[in-house]
Design a protein around this motif. Structure first.
Motif, mmCIF file in Angstrom:
data_model
loop_
_atom_site.group_PDB
_atom_site.id
_atom_site.type_symbol
_atom_site.label_atom_id
_atom_site.label_comp_id
_atom_site.label_asym_id
_atom_site.label_seq_id
_atom_site.Cartn_x
_atom_site.Cartn_y
_atom_site.Cartn_z
ATOM 1 N N ASN A 158 0.935 -1.236 0.114
ATOM 2 C CA ASN A 158 0.004 -0.025 0.131
ATOM 3 C C ASN A 158 0.727 1.078 -0.076
ATOM 4 O OD1 ASN A 158 -2.014 1.795 0.209
ATOM 5 N ND2 ASN A 158 -2.546 1.314 2.305
ATOM 6 N N ASP A 159 1.183 1.582 -1.273
ATOM 7 C CA ASP A 159 2.124 3.059 -1.226
ATOM 8 C C ASP A 159 1.256 4.311 -0.978
ATOM 9 O OD1 ASP A 159 4.271 1.253 -1.957
ATOM 10 O OD2 ASP A 159 4.107 1.402 -4.056
ATOM 11 N N SER A 160 2.112 4.998 -0.456
ATOM 12 C CA SER A 160 1.287 6.750 -0.108
ATOM 13 C C SER A 160 2.153 7.427 -0.707
ATOM 14 C CB SER A 160 1.261 6.723 1.343
ATOM 15 O OG SER A 160 2.506 6.556 2.045
ATOM 16 N N ILE A 179 7.395 6.753 -1.279
ATOM 17 C CA ILE A 179 7.796 5.783 -0.288
ATOM 18 C C ILE A 179 6.532 5.080 -0.016
ATOM 19 C CG2 ILE A 179 8.469 5.287 1.956
ATOM 20 C CD1 ILE A 179 10.211 7.556 1.661
ATOM 21 N N GLY A 180 6.513 3.478 -0.106
ATOM 22 C CA GLY A 180 5.385 2.575 0.209
ATOM 23 C C GLY A 180 5.677 2.166 1.635
ATOM 24 N N ASP A 196 16.298 7.233 -18.783
ATOM 25 C CA ASP A 196 15.585 7.902 -17.539
ATOM 26 C C ASP A 196 14.593 6.776 -17.369
ATOM 27 O OD1 ASP A 196 14.020 9.317 -19.722
ATOM 28 O OD2 ASP A 196 12.558 9.723 -18.031
ATOM 29 N N GLY A 197 14.094 6.618 -16.347
ATOM 30 C CA GLY A 197 13.333 5.457 -16.021
ATOM 31 C C GLY A 197 13.013 5.335 -14.572
ATOM 32 N N ASN A 198 12.074 4.660 -13.875
ATOM 33 C CA ASN A 198 11.451 4.522 -12.788
ATOM 34 C C ASN A 198 11.840 3.245 -12.280
ATOM 35 O OD1 ASN A 198 10.480 7.226 -12.625
ATOM 36 N ND2 ASN A 198 8.319 6.158 -13.219
ATOM 37 N N PHE A 199 12.584 3.091 -10.996
ATOM 38 C CA PHE A 199 13.158 1.900 -10.375
ATOM 39 C C PHE A 199 12.273 1.831 -8.951
ATOM 40 C CE2 PHE A 199 15.965 2.717 -13.898
ATOM 41 C CZ PHE A 199 16.961 1.565 -13.837
ATOM 42 N N THR A 200 11.888 0.469 -8.636
ATOM 43 C CA THR A 200 11.615 0.427 -7.461
ATOM 44 C C THR A 200 12.517 -0.521 -6.395
ATOM 45 O OG1 THR A 200 9.167 0.860 -8.251
ATOM 46 C CG2 THR A 200 9.468 -0.499 -6.087
ATOM 47 N N TYR A 201 12.571 -0.122 -5.348
ATOM 48 C CA TYR A 201 13.282 -0.865 -4.374
ATOM 49 C C TYR A 201 12.543 -1.344 -3.078
ATOM 50 C CZ TYR A 201 16.894 0.908 -7.349
ATOM 51 O OH TYR A 201 17.657 1.401 -8.441
ATOM 52 N N VAL A 202 13.054 -2.556 -2.577
ATOM 53 C CA VAL A 202 12.282 -2.836 -1.317
ATOM 54 C C VAL A 202 13.456 -2.894 -0.228
ATOM 55 C CG1 VAL A 202 11.076 -4.788 -0.142
ATOM 56 C CG2 VAL A 202 10.203 -3.846 -2.404
ATOM 57 N N PRO A 237 11.436 -8.616 3.537
ATOM 58 C CA PRO A 237 10.942 -6.940 3.431
ATOM 59 C C PRO A 237 10.877 -6.616 4.686
ATOM 60 C CG PRO A 237 9.874 -8.480 1.865
ATOM 61 C CD PRO A 237 10.480 -9.266 2.701
ATOM 62 N N GLN A 238 11.171 -5.271 4.884
ATOM 63 C CA GLN A 238 10.643 -4.678 6.256
ATOM 64 C C GLN A 238 9.967 -3.382 6.002
ATOM 65 O OE1 GLN A 238 14.298 -3.988 8.379
ATOM 66 N NE2 GLN A 238 15.452 -2.572 6.978
ATOM 67 N N ALA A 239 9.433 -2.845 6.866
ATOM 68 C CA ALA A 239 8.558 -1.761 6.840
ATOM 69 C C ALA A 239 9.772 -0.620 6.782
ATOM 70 C CB ALA A 239 7.330 -1.641 7.804
ATOM 71 N N ILE A 240 9.173 0.526 5.912
ATOM 72 C CA ILE A 240 10.223 1.823 6.365
ATOM 73 C C ILE A 240 9.199 2.757 6.913
ATOM 74 C CG2 ILE A 240 11.023 3.653 4.954
ATOM 75 C CD1 ILE A 240 11.271 1.785 2.443
ATOM 76 N N ARG A 241 9.788 3.386 7.982
ATOM 77 C CA ARG A 241 9.173 4.396 8.891
ATOM 78 C C ARG A 241 9.007 5.619 7.769
ATOM 79 N NH1 ARG A 241 10.875 4.397 14.837
ATOM 80 N NH2 ARG A 241 10.621 6.726 14.559
ATOM 81 N N GLN A 242 8.165 6.535 8.106
ATOM 82 C CA GLN A 242 7.999 7.416 7.193
ATOM 83 C C GLN A 242 9.235 8.609 7.498
ATOM 84 O OE1 GLN A 242 5.889 8.233 4.536
ATOM 85 N NE2 GLN A 242 5.588 6.123 4.761
#
Length: 156
Positions: A2-4, A104-105, A130-136, A144-149
């Motif tokens: 759930n990305d914000s 950041i999700g 150019d391009g969009n890259f997504t990392y976890v 996977p671990q949650a990222i605090r805002q």
């Protein structure tokens, strides 16, 4: 996931959407400089130009550096989208990769990466890819671990 959208405190000057202070798209690099390297003869394809896969790997390295800095943890690449190979890269070009945070999700970070070159005997950089890259963000066991805002990972 759930990305914000990124909250304002996490956005640096290069990410502000106010275009009045930005140069028009494609005229100068924007965002954080993540990596700079020289394109060498060993990096060429059969046509003598720099191999697209080499350039993509340089962008991934730079994006990974940026994502790990934001997440304050190890990160792994999970997706690459919207890659635009705009201009060729030649032997002797100085390649610079710049990163802009897109969002950041819960566990992921999406980064817009731009590769620019400075050709010999030229003074103006050229946007080549150019391009969009997504990392976890991952923990020491590779999960996977949650990222605090605020950018610090949440400890389980």
């Amino acid at each position: 996931m759930n990305d914000s959208q990124v909250n304002a405190p996490q956005v640096n000057d290069s990410q502000v959407s106010d275009t009045s202070t930005k140069a028009p798209l494609g005229t100068e690099p924007l965002g954080d400089l993540c990596i700079r390297t020289l394109a060498m003869p060993a990096d060429t394809n059969a046509n003598g130009d720099i191999f697209g896969g080499w350039l993509l790997s340089q962008m991934d390295i730079g994006g990974g550096v940026f994502a790990s800095k934001v997440a304050k943890s190890r990160t792994v690449t999970v997706a690459i989208e919207a890659m635009n190979f705009r201009k060729p890269v030649y032997v002797g070009d100085l390649v610079s990769v710049h990163a802009n945070l897109v969002k950041i999700g819960r566990t992921s970070i999406t980064v817009h990466l731009e590769a620019w070159v400075l050709r010999r005997r030229e003074q103006q950089s050229i946007l080549v890819t150019d391009g969009n890259f997504t990392y976890v963000s991952i923990d020491d066991q590779g999960h996977p671990q949650a990222i605090r805002q605020d950018g610090t990972p949440i400890q389980a």
